[in-house]
Design a protein around this motif. Structure first.
Motif, PDB file in Angstrom:
ATOM      1  N   GLY A 200       0.819  -1.212   0.000  1.00 25.45           N
ATOM      2  CA  GLY A 200       0.000   0.000   0.000  1.00 25.45           C
ATOM      3  C   GLY A 200       0.849   1.256   0.000  1.00 25.45           C
ATOM      4  O   GLY A 200       2.056   1.235   0.290  1.00 25.45           O
ATOM      5  N   LEU A 201       0.211   2.395  -0.322  1.00 28.92           N
ATOM      6  CA  LEU A 201       0.927   3.659  -0.475  1.00 28.92           C
ATOM      7  C   LEU A 201       1.576   4.156   0.821  1.00 28.92           C
ATOM      8  O   LEU A 201       2.759   4.511   0.807  1.00 28.92           O
ATOM      9  N   PRO A 202       0.883   4.193   1.973  1.00 27.81           N
ATOM     10  CA  PRO A 202       1.542   4.686   3.188  1.00 27.81           C
ATOM     11  C   PRO A 202       2.798   3.893   3.537  1.00 27.81           C
ATOM     12  O   PRO A 202       3.829   4.476   3.895  1.00 27.81           O
ATOM     13  N   GLN A 223       4.130  12.328   7.678  1.00 32.95           N
ATOM     14  CA  GLN A 223       2.876  12.464   8.420  1.00 32.95           C
ATOM     15  C   GLN A 223       1.734  12.022   7.509  1.00 32.95           C
ATOM     16  O   GLN A 223       1.456  12.650   6.486  1.00 32.95           O
ATOM     17  N   ALA A 224       1.102  10.922   7.845  1.00 30.33           N
ATOM     18  CA  ALA A 224       0.005  10.370   7.044  1.00 30.33           C
ATOM     19  C   ALA A 224      -1.314  10.619   7.754  1.00 30.33           C
ATOM     20  O   ALA A 224      -1.485  10.246   8.914  1.00 30.33           O
ATOM     21  N   ASP A 225      -2.237  11.246   7.068  1.00 29.29           N
ATOM     22  CA  ASP A 225      -3.559  11.570   7.618  1.00 29.29           C
ATOM     23  C   ASP A 225      -4.605  11.025   6.657  1.00 29.29           C
ATOM     24  O   ASP A 225      -4.970  11.677   5.682  1.00 29.29           O
ATOM     25  N   LEU A 226      -5.089   9.827   6.933  1.00 29.16           N
ATOM     26  CA  LEU A 226      -6.060   9.174   6.060  1.00 29.16           C
ATOM     27  C   LEU A 226      -7.401   9.098   6.777  1.00 29.16           C
ATOM     28  O   LEU A 226      -7.494   8.568   7.888  1.00 29.16           O
ATOM     29  N   ASP A 227      -8.448   9.649   6.127  1.00 28.12           N
ATOM     30  CA  ASP A 227      -9.764   9.610   6.764  1.00 28.12           C
ATOM     31  C   ASP A 227     -10.309   8.189   6.836  1.00 28.12           C
ATOM     32  O   ASP A 227     -11.169   7.869   7.658  1.00 28.12           O
ATOM     33  N   VAL A 263       7.263  15.369   4.881  1.00 27.92           N
ATOM     34  CA  VAL A 263       6.401  14.766   3.866  1.00 27.92           C
ATOM     35  C   VAL A 263       5.023  14.560   4.477  1.00 27.92           C
ATOM     36  O   VAL A 263       4.894  13.958   5.554  1.00 27.92           O
ATOM     37  N   ARG A 264       3.992  15.053   3.794  1.00 25.69           N
ATOM     38  CA  ARG A 264       2.620  14.896   4.289  1.00 25.69           C
ATOM     39  C   ARG A 264       1.789  14.159   3.241  1.00 25.69           C
ATOM     40  O   ARG A 264       1.821  14.500   2.062  1.00 25.69           O
ATOM     41  N   LEU A 265       1.039  13.177   3.713  1.00 22.60           N
ATOM     42  CA  LEU A 265       0.120  12.427   2.862  1.00 22.60           C
ATOM     43  C   LEU A 265      -1.267  12.539   3.475  1.00 22.60           C
ATOM     44  O   LEU A 265      -1.453  12.208   4.658  1.00 22.60           O
ATOM     45  N   SER A 277       8.133  19.300   1.768  1.00 20.98           N
ATOM     46  CA  SER A 277       8.673  20.618   2.122  1.00 20.98           C
ATOM     47  C   SER A 277      10.054  20.460   2.730  1.00 20.98           C
ATOM     48  O   SER A 277      10.266  19.589   3.585  1.00 20.98           O
ATOM     49  N   ASP A 278      10.983  21.303   2.301  1.00 24.81           N
ATOM     50  CA  ASP A 278      12.330  21.275   2.874  1.00 24.81           C
ATOM     51  C   ASP A 278      12.680  22.651   3.417  1.00 24.81           C
ATOM     52  O   ASP A 278      11.990  23.632   3.146  1.00 24.81           O
ATOM     53  N   ASN A 279      13.751  22.729   4.187  1.00 21.31           N
ATOM     54  CA  ASN A 279      14.202  23.998   4.759  1.00 21.31           C
ATOM     55  C   ASN A 279      15.477  24.481   4.076  1.00 21.31           C
ATOM     56  O   ASN A 279      16.339  25.093   4.702  1.00 21.31           O
ATOM     57  N   GLY A 280      15.572  24.185   2.768  1.00 20.76           N
ATOM     58  CA  GLY A 280      16.778  24.526   2.025  1.00 20.76           C
ATOM     59  C   GLY A 280      16.821  25.959   1.536  1.00 20.76           C
ATOM     60  O   GLY A 280      16.119  26.841   2.027  1.00 20.76           O
TER      61      GLY A 280
END
Length: 330
Positions: A200-202, A223-227, A263-265, A277-280
């Protein structure tokens, strides 16, 4: 462009040289004459109605005439007209639009051909991406089934030799080489097509994040947030999102000079959202150029194939870069 000054009765009060050329008339023949009489019969009614509208409403009016002067019935012109403040006469600017219309007529088929070629190129790009993933899967399977199994069988044989007297030193060296080769084979298989994609993707993204963190030494958090944690995302979307993340993290390592990546999913209302998102140093400082950023173009193409949207943005220098991808799941 031609210029005419006309009174409410349609008589010419003044004109310039371009207007005389368009009407094939001398100034002496035009001044005081009815403008409609100088036009070909098919344009006279339209001209009279145009002049009437100009004097009835204090705004600029436009009118196109197919066929203008008596000597040039195929010329197409546009009139831009407006009355003066006292409504005593109107200014008429005449522009020959025949050449423009001809150019537009030629441009339309050209645009249609270009659009068709673009669609063909996109279809070909989609086909190539599919072939590439199929080949990765095939090679990974063959490496696992052939090379991996052969190395395993060889290790068993060497282990049996190691049990014999006097063979421990030589066999230990051989076993070390075989174990190193087996680890290399597993690494090649995972780089071609990680087994976690079947989970699976996560799980696949979590594996990619951990691999990136271990190999590159850059802090990376998912950070994975799946309803609906049990929702099964189809294989094509899973593979495409995994490759997008893979390319995005490679860009962070090569260009961003960052030490942390987030990384947010998120899965909400049948829509999948991924952000990296990076802090570069940001896009400008990294020397990013859209025309030569083939990795970014590849990500955009994958997103387009899925009917999604992609946005790449960067703040001021030192504020990092964010890649945001939204994909419909319907």
């Amino acid at each position: 462009m031609g210029y005419l000054l006309v009174d409410p009765a349609g008589r010419v009060i003044d004109c310039n040289g371009a207007a005389m050329d368009l009407l094939h008339s001398q100034q002496a023949d035009l001044l005081g004459a009815s403008l409609a009489d100088k036009l070909c019969p098919g344009s006279r009614t339209a001209l009279r109605a145009h002049i009437e509208r100009v004097f009835s409403t204090p705004i600029k009016h436009q009118c196109e005439l197919q066929g203008f002067s008596l000597q040039d019935r195929n010329r197409r012109v546009r009139l831009d007209s407006i009355a003066d403040a006292q409504n005593q006469y109107c200014h008429i600017v005449i522009q020959d639009i025949g050449e423009r219309c001809g150019m537009e007529a030629g441009v339309d088929p050209l645009l249609a051909r270009m659009k068709k070629k673009e669609e063909q190129l996109r279809a070909f790009a989609t086909h190539l991406l599919g072939m590439k993933e199929d080949e990765r899967k095939r090679v990974a399977k063959e490496v696992h089934d052939e090379l991996g199994q052969n190395l395993l069988a060889l290790r068993l044989e060497v282990s049996m030799l190691a049990a014999r007297d006097g063979m421990q030193d030589n066999s230990a060296f051989a076993l070390n080489i075989i174990d190193t080769s087996m680890r290399s084979v597993r690494g090649i298989i995972n780089s071609l097509r990680p087994y976690t994609l079947d989970l699976g993707l996560p799980a696949a993204l979590e594996w990619q994040v951990r691999q990136f963190e271990q190999r590159m030494g850059i802090s990376c958090h998912l950070q994975a947030d799946l309803d609906d944690p049990g929702y099964r995302i189809d294989e094509q979307i899973t593979l495409s999102v995994f490759r997008i993340l893979q390319e995005a993290l490679a860009n962070v390592y090569q260009h961003a000079h960052a030490n942390a990546v987030q990384v947010r999913l998120r899965l909400r209302a049948k829509e999948l959202y991924l952000s990296v998102s990076d802090n570069g140093v940001g896009l400008k400082a990294a020397g990013w150029r859209p025309r030569t950023a083939f990795g970014v173009l590849g990500m955009r193409e994958r997103v387009r194939q899925l009917g999604g949207r992609m946005r790449l943005c960067s703040g001021k220098q030192g504020e990092g870069t964010t890649l945001a991808v939204t994909i419909p799941l319907s």
